[in-house]
Every structure is written in structure tokens, then in C-alpha cells.
Design a protein around this motif. Sequence first.
Motif, PDB file in Angstrom:
ATOM      1  N   ALA A 156       0.817  -1.222   0.000  1.00  0.00           N
ATOM      2  CA  ALA A 156       0.000   0.000   0.000  1.00  0.00           C
ATOM      3  C   ALA A 156       0.850   1.272   0.000  1.00  0.00           C
TER       4      ALA A 156
ATOM      5  N   VAL B 215      -8.285   0.243  -1.119  1.00  0.00           N
ATOM      6  CA  VAL B 215      -7.757  -1.077  -0.743  1.00  0.00           C
ATOM      7  C   VAL B 215      -8.838  -1.866  -0.013  1.00  0.00           C
TER       8      VAL B 215
ATOM      9  N   TYR C 178      -6.211  -3.612  -4.875  1.00  0.00           N
ATOM     10  CA  TYR C 178      -5.636  -2.263  -4.892  1.00  0.00           C
ATOM     11  C   TYR C 178      -6.082  -1.507  -6.153  1.00  0.00           C
TER      12      TYR C 178
END
Length: 461
Positions: free
Chosen positions: A259, A401, A455
Motif C-alpha cells: 500500500a 484497498v 488495490y
Amino acid sequence: MAESPPIPAPAAPPARTGAPTHAPHGRPLALQLLAAAEALGQVMAGRGLDRALDRVADAERPGVQALAYEALRRWGAARWMLGRLAERRPAPALGHLLTTALALSQPGSGAPLFAPHTVVDQAVEAARRLGGAAAARFANAVLRRAQREADHWAAELAADVTARTNLPPWWWSRLVADWGLPTAEAIAAAGRQRPPMVLRVNRRRSSVDAVIRQLAAEGVEAIALGAEAVHLPKPAPVQRLAGFAEGWWSVQDLAAQAAAPLLLDATGERPAVPAGARVLDACAAPGGKTAHLLERQDLTLTAIDRDPQRVTRIQDTLRRLGLTARVACADAGTPADWWDGQPFDAILLDAPCTASGVVRRHPDIPWLRREADVGALAREQDRLLAALWPLLAPGGRLLFVTCSVFRDEGSRRIDSFLQRCPDARPLPGAPPPGHRLPVRDNDPGAPPAGDGFFYALVEKN
Ligand SMILES: C[S@@+](CC[C@H](N)C(=O)[O-])C[C@H]1O[C@@H](n2cnc3c(N)ncnc32)[C@H](O)[C@@H]1O
């Protein structure tokens, strides 16, 4: 359950290479089995496993927790076997004990925690404590028959969806519809495995090489996975490892570690998010990704979470790692309550989801979720995306996410968001929005598979 669990693994079960015949921690295994079965009965009644284990004394908890986690990885098959092998339906407490013992005495994906005959002997003793001689005879008959006849039942067991996959039928149908049969089988198999233990090194305080050297000095094997991650092939209790209290590293799965670089790094012609940028982490607790963002860049970061208890964990995480952020307890979907009106340069939305991608870390999840949760959580993800998008500055970027493998909580959310918002588009040059499945590469030298995540990095025109 409307939120996903924290990404860092729960205290890792004691690492075992063989199949010991006695309980660790000094307590008879029979008592640990009783405590694990009691907690699993609560899970089947709808309570999360960590909460169900709260009643277990601290000294016993690691052993009981290891049994309960492991039993859940084979619960579907064990429950099916109990239905086949028991001549009558046992009382609930005895039923949970027998299901636990069946799960722990049948072959699983890793080395058994205890030798099967030890589990059977101790479960019979546990049944005696629960219901006297009659319960012990009943347990003995069921468990020994299971030992003798397991091969005989294998084909029939494999024909039952939940017995084979360890997933509710609705969950399995969704996996097959989203990914096709072979991939669905691989995802389900991944959920039955013990998770790898991966550390993220705090680059402000240490380095991969230094952490590996320090762990080696303690006799702990550690393997570098790139510039920030370290894999421990034999999981160990976090607090006992060198460097945790000092903030040199945190436990974080490799997929979750994607991330921060995705949000911050330069991509294509877009420069990296600069020092001093205003960044929002909208669903931040317990702070794993917040901390990673701050380890990589000096940011003016606001971390929000709706759950007051979990907000304190963000603060604990930041303190341990020597990082600072503005932390607030609020509903990210109602910015009027907490936003100062200054646009953000970057937003991380690690949204609440079913957590269908992290089943191996939280094997209670398939037994707690209901199919209606998927739709309810997808609506909440839409709400959060819609509420946060206006807070992003033009030219800013948002990373959406989820730790889910369901398309309804990933690709379908971002597709409909992009249709609704003409000023949003996938960031050029970045990896396109996509699911990362918890399935291992066939290459034997490949790193352990990451958890299942989705993602999507989008920018504002
Ligand atoms: C997947 S977890 C976040 C994990 C975290 N980003 C990390 O890496 O450690 C989702 C979090 O969203 C929080 N949450 C759920 N709904 C929320 C809302 N409406 N506003 C703010 N936080 C919310 C939950 O309390 C939970 O802590």
C-alpha cells in the motif's frame, strides 16, 4: 461483522516441527482442548475467536489459541465427519469438543500440533470431565472410528462443499463465479494453511540486514524479501523477538506492504508524493499502513478510525515506532465532523470489508460472515469513496484497498466509482486496479504468497 480484522497476524502459534505427545505450558492437553472447544462453540454462535478467547487465562492462551486456530482450518471436514460417525447427536459442548478433536487428529496442510493418538486420548479424557463415563465412551467410539475409517469416507467427504473447502456454500459459489474452479480451489486451499510470518522493517530505525543479523544472533532464521521485508520461516512470538519493542520492525504481510509504496512512489510521469504532503489514512486502525507511510516519507498525516478501542492501537503503534500523526476517532464518511477544509494530496482508503482475503490469518471469518454482509460492506465502500473523493486536491491520488478476494469488494467497486466520477481515472503508469490473490507462485524459490488484497490507485483531474 462489518469490519475487517487488523492485518498483522495474531500471536503466532508455537512453531512445531514434529508431533509432540504432551501439552506445552504445563497444562494437560485435555484441559486445553476443553478451553479451545468452548471458544469454538462461541465462534459457531457468532462471536469472533479473539473475543471468545478473552476468557482464557493469559498463561494458557497461547496453547489454547494455537489449538483453536488450527481446528478451524479443518472445521468443515471435522463437522461433516462427526455427523457421519456419531450414532446420535451429542450435546453442544461435547459436539464442539469432538469436532475440535476430529479436526486436530486428521491430516492438515502443516505438521500436526500433536500426535493424532495423543489428541484422541486427551479428548476422551476431556469428554470424561465434561460428561462422565458415558461421554468418554461416546468420544472414544467416535474418535477411534474416525481414525480407522478416514480413508473409507474420503471420497464422500470430498463431495461435500463445506467439508472439502472449509467454506460456506455461498462463499464457495462466489469464488467460483469470480475466479473459475481451479483458482477458487487454490484460494480455498490457501485459506486452510498457516500464514507466513513477515516483518516490515522500519527504515527510520533499522535495515533488513541489521534485523536479519540481530535475529540470527538469537537463533531465529530470517530471510530478506526485498528492501523492507523479512520472512521468518518458523513463526515466533512477536514480543520475544529482538527489535519489536525498539520499533525496528512490525509484523505485516507482504501484500499489505504494497500500500505505502503504491500511494507514495513516483509512477510513470507522476512524481512521488513529496515531503510535507497532506495525507489522509481514512480507516487506519491499528495503524499498520499509517506507520508504513510515515516510515517512508515525512508527511502531514491524518489517521481516522471509527472504532475508539482500535484508535488507541494506532497511537500505540506510532509511539512504538517513533512516528507522529494527527489521530482522530470519527466516521470517515462524514467529513463535516473532522475535516478542516484543506484538501489532501493523497488519500488511503483501506476500507472495511469481509476480509475474505485473509482467511488463513483469521480462520473464524468464514464461520462468522453471512452472504448479506458482502452487499452491506460494498455499499459502505461506495459511501466512503463518495464521501472522501471531494477531499482530494486536483492532481491528488487515492488508493482504494480491501483485503477481500470478492470482485464485489474490489474491481466492481472501482469500476462503478469510475463511472460515477468523471474527474477520476486510474493513475497512468501505475499498476492497473487489480486483485492480488493469496495463491503461491509455482516456482519453488518464490516468496510466500501474500494475503488476498485489492488495490486501485486513481487520480483526480
Ligand atoms: C482493514 S481495517 C484497517 C487496517 C489498517 N489500515 C492497517 O493497515 O492497520 C479497516 C478499519 O476501518 C475502520 N472503519 C470501518 N468503518 C469506518 C468508518 N466509517 N470510518 C472510519 N473507520 C472505519 C475499522 O474500525 C477498521 O479499523
